[in-house]
Design an enzyme around this catalytic site. Structure first.
Site, PDB file in Angstrom:
ATOM      1  N   ARG A  57       0.900  -1.223  -0.036  1.00  0.00           N
ATOM      2  CA  ARG A  57       0.105   0.155  -0.038  1.00  0.00           C
ATOM      3  C   ARG A  57       0.905   1.221   0.026  1.00  0.00           C
ATOM      4  O   ARG A  57       0.678   2.233  -0.785  1.00  0.00           O
ATOM      5  CB  ARG A  57      -1.020  -0.016   1.103  1.00  0.00           C
ATOM      6  CG  ARG A  57      -2.104  -0.317   1.223  1.00  0.00           C
ATOM      7  CD  ARG A  57      -2.534  -1.219   2.618  1.00  0.00           C
ATOM      8  NE  ARG A  57      -1.534  -2.192   2.897  1.00  0.00           N
ATOM      9  CZ  ARG A  57      -1.732  -3.423   2.237  1.00  0.00           C
ATOM     10  NH1 ARG A  57      -2.959  -3.673   1.790  1.00  0.00           N
ATOM     11  NH2 ARG A  57      -0.863  -4.293   2.590  1.00  0.00           N
ATOM     12  N   THR A  58       1.443   1.383   1.052  1.00  0.00           N
ATOM     13  CA  THR A  58       2.544   2.762   1.054  1.00  0.00           C
ATOM     14  C   THR A  58       3.217   3.143  -0.083  1.00  0.00           C
ATOM     15  O   THR A  58       3.133   3.889  -0.527  1.00  0.00           O
ATOM     16  CB  THR A  58       3.305   2.646   2.536  1.00  0.00           C
ATOM     17  OG1 THR A  58       2.523   1.974   3.375  1.00  0.00           O
ATOM     18  CG2 THR A  58       3.903   3.958   2.588  1.00  0.00           C
ATOM     19  N   LYS A  86      26.200  -3.279   0.039  1.00  0.00           N
ATOM     20  CA  LYS A  86      27.751  -3.147   0.049  1.00  0.00           C
ATOM     21  C   LYS A  86      28.604  -2.175   0.819  1.00  0.00           C
ATOM     22  O   LYS A  86      29.511  -2.073   0.855  1.00  0.00           O
ATOM     23  CB  LYS A  86      27.945  -2.601  -1.625  1.00  0.00           C
ATOM     24  CG  LYS A  86      27.178  -3.405  -2.795  1.00  0.00           C
ATOM     25  CD  LYS A  86      27.630  -2.731  -4.029  1.00  0.00           C
ATOM     26  CE  LYS A  86      26.986  -3.433  -5.123  1.00  0.00           C
ATOM     27  NZ  LYS A  86      27.219  -2.489  -6.324  1.00  0.00           N
ATOM     28  N   ARG A 107      11.400   3.965   3.422  1.00  0.00           N
ATOM     29  CA  ARG A 107      10.948   3.046   4.300  1.00  0.00           C
ATOM     30  C   ARG A 107      12.415   2.336   4.786  1.00  0.00           C
ATOM     31  O   ARG A 107      13.112   1.763   3.646  1.00  0.00           O
ATOM     32  CB  ARG A 107       9.868   2.132   3.899  1.00  0.00           C
ATOM     33  CG  ARG A 107       9.672   1.241   4.965  1.00  0.00           C
ATOM     34  CD  ARG A 107       8.555   0.245   4.613  1.00  0.00           C
ATOM     35  NE  ARG A 107       7.209   0.810   4.880  1.00  0.00           N
ATOM     36  CZ  ARG A 107       5.890   0.406   5.184  1.00  0.00           C
ATOM     37  NH1 ARG A 107       5.943  -0.880   4.628  1.00  0.00           N
ATOM     38  NH2 ARG A 107       4.976   1.128   5.210  1.00  0.00           N
ATOM     39  N   HIS A 135       5.308   6.307  11.447  1.00  0.00           N
ATOM     40  CA  HIS A 135       4.799   6.031  10.083  1.00  0.00           C
ATOM     41  C   HIS A 135       3.851   7.298   9.849  1.00  0.00           C
ATOM     42  O   HIS A 135       2.327   7.021  10.016  1.00  0.00           O
ATOM     43  CB  HIS A 135       3.941   4.788  10.236  1.00  0.00           C
ATOM     44  CG  HIS A 135       3.632   4.314   8.671  1.00  0.00           C
ATOM     45  ND1 HIS A 135       3.753   5.024   7.449  1.00  0.00           N
ATOM     46  CD2 HIS A 135       3.260   2.834   8.242  1.00  0.00           C
ATOM     47  CE1 HIS A 135       3.350   4.260   6.426  1.00  0.00           C
ATOM     48  NE2 HIS A 135       3.034   3.087   6.986  1.00  0.00           N
TER      49      HIS A 135
END
Ligand code: NCD
Length: 339
Positions: A57-58, A86, A107, A135
């Protein structure tokens, strides 16, 4: 706050005036989300949509929101596919990506990582979820939904009663939502969680110090009486020290139609940030609620689009220009009526 060029990292940066501004812009942009009009106001702008943790969704709604304003999206959806594996620092990644884009959504599994990234970024950064911490865009779309659901019942966020149910320890969506709601007056919070998954104590103290009434429950049935909203959450299994530990908590609370009928008010609104865990050992929000008119979960996701469009429009300072670049839609949209 000054939106233009700003980062959106935590709900703590907002006051009530900021929230009203975001919601007013979201209302204004609804015709574009509903494909009644098209705008190209962000033509030429690039969003870097960086998701270093699972998301449906986000990630898609931030991307779709940017596209709906006419912008282009570039994205990474796996930490393994990025140079962070890396050994690249967040600082270097931020310096590089902000040279390629006009705004970044990120995120990341670690609390505080998005803020650290933002310090090195040359363009605005929006927090799409940093570990168990915050959030903010989810909390905004949840509050926007709460406001409109309550308005339909002639109620307001001030003086509302809300039960927050489930994994209140690790759930970043509830952490941000509590802080945002606490900006309003005289709210009653029922905190309903299994022992061990309670809301962090500093958050409880914050709610109390802002004048709200907080009650704690360890049983679902007792905690959802006489409230306007029940906000259910998933056990955040990915944040537990082991799967076995997470499994101990799964399935303890299951809201279904019969538990709802026996314990809730007939018009209690049911919310969940999604995804709900529909596997047999979890089912915190049963599929049998699907016909319940007070189940607001897909109104929440629809609202996510307009709220995220509003954040982009404000941060990139195009609110006033949106309609100047507007034209009617020419393709088939008849089935796209709001639910
Ligand atoms: C939430 C999240 O990622 O914190 N999901 C979402 O963004 N809608 C809640 C969850 O994963 O349970």
């Amino acid at each position: 706050m000054e939106f233009t060029g700003g980062h959106v990292l935590s709900v703590s940066q907002f006051d009530r005036e900021d929230i009203s501004r975001i919601f007013d812009v979201a209302d204004e942009l609804r015709p574009y989300a509903q494909r009644k009009r098209i705008t190209r106001v962000l033509q030429g702008a690039i969003l870097a949509n960086m998701f270093f943790e699972p998301s449906t969704r986000t990630r898609i709604s931030f991307a779709a929101a940017f596209n709906l304003l006419g912008g282009e999206v570039r994205e990474t959806s796996e930490i393994r596919a990025s140079s962070l594996t890396k050994g690249e620092s967040l600082y270097d990644t931020a310096r590089v990506l902000s040279g390629y884009s006009d705004v970044i959504v990120m995120r990341h599994p670690e609390a505080g990582s998005v803020a650290e990234f933002a310090r090195a970024s040359r363009v605005p950064v929006l927090n799409g979820g940093d570990g168990p911490n915050e959030h903010p865009s989810q909390a905004l779309l949840d509050l926007y939904t709460i406001r409109s659901e309550l308005l339909a019942q002639n109620k307001s966020v001030n003086s509302m009663k809300i039960s927050l149910v489930g994994d209140l320890k690790y759930g970043r969506a509830v952490h941000s939502l509590c802080k945002l709601i606490a900006l309003y007056d005289n709210v009653r919070f029922n905190l309903v969680s299994p022992p061990g998954l309670e809301l962090p104590e500093e958050l409880v103290l914050q709610l109390q110090s802002q004048g709200h009434r907080v009650e704690k429950y360890h049983a679902l049935e007792a905690g959802i009486h006489n409230v306007d909203i029940v906000y259910v959450t998933r056990t955040q299994e990915e944040r537990f020290p082991s799967q076995a530990e997470a499994d101990r908590y799964k399935g303890l609370f299951r809201l279904n139609q019969s538990v709802y009928t026996q314990n809730c008010e007939p018009n209690t609104v049911i919310m969940h940030p999604l995804p709900r865990d529909s596997r047999a050992n979890a089912q915190e929000l049963d599929d049998d609620l699907i016909e319940n008119p007070h189940l607001a979960i897909f109104r929440q996701t629809d609202n996510g689009l307009v709220v995220r469009m509003a954040l982009f429009a404000l941060v990139l300072n195009v609110v006033d220009a949106v309609h100047d670049h507007s034209q009617p839609v020419t393709w088939y949209t008849a089935k796209r009526t709001p639910r």
